[in-house]
Design a protein around this motif. Structure first.
Motif, PDB file in Angstrom:
ATOM      1  N   PHE A  27      37.707  47.622  44.178  1.00 56.07           N
ATOM      2  CA  PHE A  27      38.172  46.824  45.310  1.00 56.07           C
ATOM      3  C   PHE A  27      37.099  45.848  45.811  1.00 56.07           C
ATOM      4  CE2 PHE A  27      41.104  50.557  46.088  1.00 56.07           C
ATOM      5  CZ  PHE A  27      42.253  49.876  45.740  1.00 56.07           C
ATOM      6  N   LEU A  28      35.901  46.360  46.023  1.00 55.76           N
ATOM      7  CA  LEU A  28      34.851  45.509  46.577  1.00 55.76           C
ATOM      8  C   LEU A  28      34.344  44.508  45.557  1.00 55.76           C
ATOM      9  CD1 LEU A  28      32.978  48.202  48.702  1.00 55.76           C
ATOM     10  CD2 LEU A  28      34.737  46.585  49.422  1.00 55.76           C
ATOM     11  N   GLY A  29      34.453  44.858  44.288  1.00 56.51           N
ATOM     12  CA  GLY A  29      34.135  43.884  43.245  1.00 56.51           C
ATOM     13  C   GLY A  29      35.116  42.733  43.261  1.00 56.51           C
ATOM     14  N   GLN A  30      36.399  43.041  43.404  1.00 59.89           N
ATOM     15  CA  GLN A  30      37.414  41.992  43.497  1.00 59.89           C
ATOM     16  C   GLN A  30      37.160  41.075  44.691  1.00 59.89           C
ATOM     17  OE1 GLN A  30      41.256  44.003  43.625  1.00 59.89           O
ATOM     18  NE2 GLN A  30      41.685  43.293  41.541  1.00 59.89           N
ATOM     19  N   ALA A  31      36.657  41.662  45.767  1.00 61.20           N
ATOM     20  CA  ALA A  31      36.408  40.892  46.987  1.00 61.20           C
ATOM     21  C   ALA A  31      35.089  40.133  46.944  1.00 61.20           C
ATOM     22  CB  ALA A  31      36.416  41.832  48.195  1.00 61.20           C
ATOM     23  N   GLY A  32      34.293  40.323  45.889  1.00 58.61           N
ATOM     24  CA  GLY A  32      32.995  39.665  45.796  1.00 58.61           C
ATOM     25  C   GLY A  32      31.954  40.266  46.713  1.00 58.61           C
ATOM     26  N   LEU A  33      32.130  41.553  47.042  1.00 56.75           N
ATOM     27  CA  LEU A  33      31.238  42.197  48.006  1.00 56.75           C
ATOM     28  C   LEU A  33      30.434  43.357  47.409  1.00 56.75           C
ATOM     29  CD1 LEU A  33      33.749  42.404  51.014  1.00 56.75           C
ATOM     30  CD2 LEU A  33      31.886  40.752  50.735  1.00 56.75           C
ATOM     31  N   TRP A  34      30.674  43.686  46.148  1.00 59.08           N
ATOM     32  CA  TRP A  34      30.054  44.879  45.583  1.00 59.08           C
ATOM     33  C   TRP A  34      28.535  44.789  45.539  1.00 59.08           C
ATOM     34  CZ3 TRP A  34      31.081  49.660  45.314  1.00 59.08           C
ATOM     35  CH2 TRP A  34      30.447  50.517  44.399  1.00 59.08           C
TER      36      TRP A  34
END
Length: 227
Positions: free
Chosen positions: A113-120
């Motif tokens: 999820f956070l990878g998709q959001a560019g936040l990982w």
């Protein structure tokens, strides 16, 4: 399985802190923050009956973190990264959100999820008992956020309070526990949890080093600022 987000499934006499019509109005306003990732995370929570803070509290966390310029956040209990989404947005590309969760499956979900959001790349997700992870992590924090099993709330407060920098925040979810903290004879999901939350809240409000307030949105969020 018991729905932890539906108090009427356990005790129809528990209190609703904010009128449902007000909650719906606020949620409508918060709809402007829709992203595909948030919608997907919220849908997963609905399907799996997984307790997340939801959109209103998520926005509140983001505003709080940005208001103090938070760059280092520790989460006690991260699930699959819903609250971390909001903190990661707030801390910016040079900030860090240290997550902790006992379920290894939540690590892969959070990365998705956070990878998709560019936040990982702003997140350091560690699997294990939250208090143990915290004790193994050095330094002070701008924010310590608590959302573990409710019986552990007093312990988490005692651990976290010394590690919050002056002007930093301690934040905890579920501190009204669907109104059970104010009920004379509450019906507990797990024996002792209501008493633990009451003790936790009492410790915070009686601590001379902190200013505290409870936002009654959803299930109650305490914010305590270290003086």
């Amino acid at each position: 399985m018991t729905d932890l987000n539906d108090p009427t499934a356990i005790n129809p006499s528990v209190l609703t802190p904010v009128h449902p019509d007000i909650e719906r109005y606020l949620t409508t306003l918060a709809g402007s923050t829709d992203t595909p990732v948030l919608v997907e995370m919220e849908e997963l929570a609905r399907q799996q009956n997984f307790p997340i803070v939801g959109r209103l509290v998520g926005l509140f966390l983001k505003v709080l973190a940005k208001s103090i310029g938070a760059k280092r956040v520790f989460e006690f209990g991260s699930g699959y990264g819903y609250s971390a989404y909001w903190f990661a947005e707030a801390v910016g590309p040079d900030g860090r959100v240290i997550c902790s969760d006992g379920d290894p499956n939540n690590l892969s979900k959070a990365e998705h999820f956070l990878g998709q959001a560019g936040l990982w790349d702003r997140v350091d997700f560690r699997t294990g008992f939250a208090q143990t992870v915290f004790q193994a992590t050095e330094g002070e924090f701008d924010i310590c956020y608590n959302d573990v099993d409710k019986g552990d709330y007093p312990e988490v407060w005692r651990l976290a309070r010394e590690r919050i920098r002056p002007g930093g925040l301690y934040i905890a979810d579920n501190v009204l526990w669907h109104g059970r903290v104010a009920a004379e004879n509450p019906v507990d999901i797990v024996p002792g949890w209501t008493d633990a939350i009451r003790e936790h809240n009492r410790l915070i409000f009686n601590d001379p080093e902190f200013d505290a307030f409870i936002n009654p949105t959803r299930d109650g969020v305490v914010v305590a600022r270290r003086k």
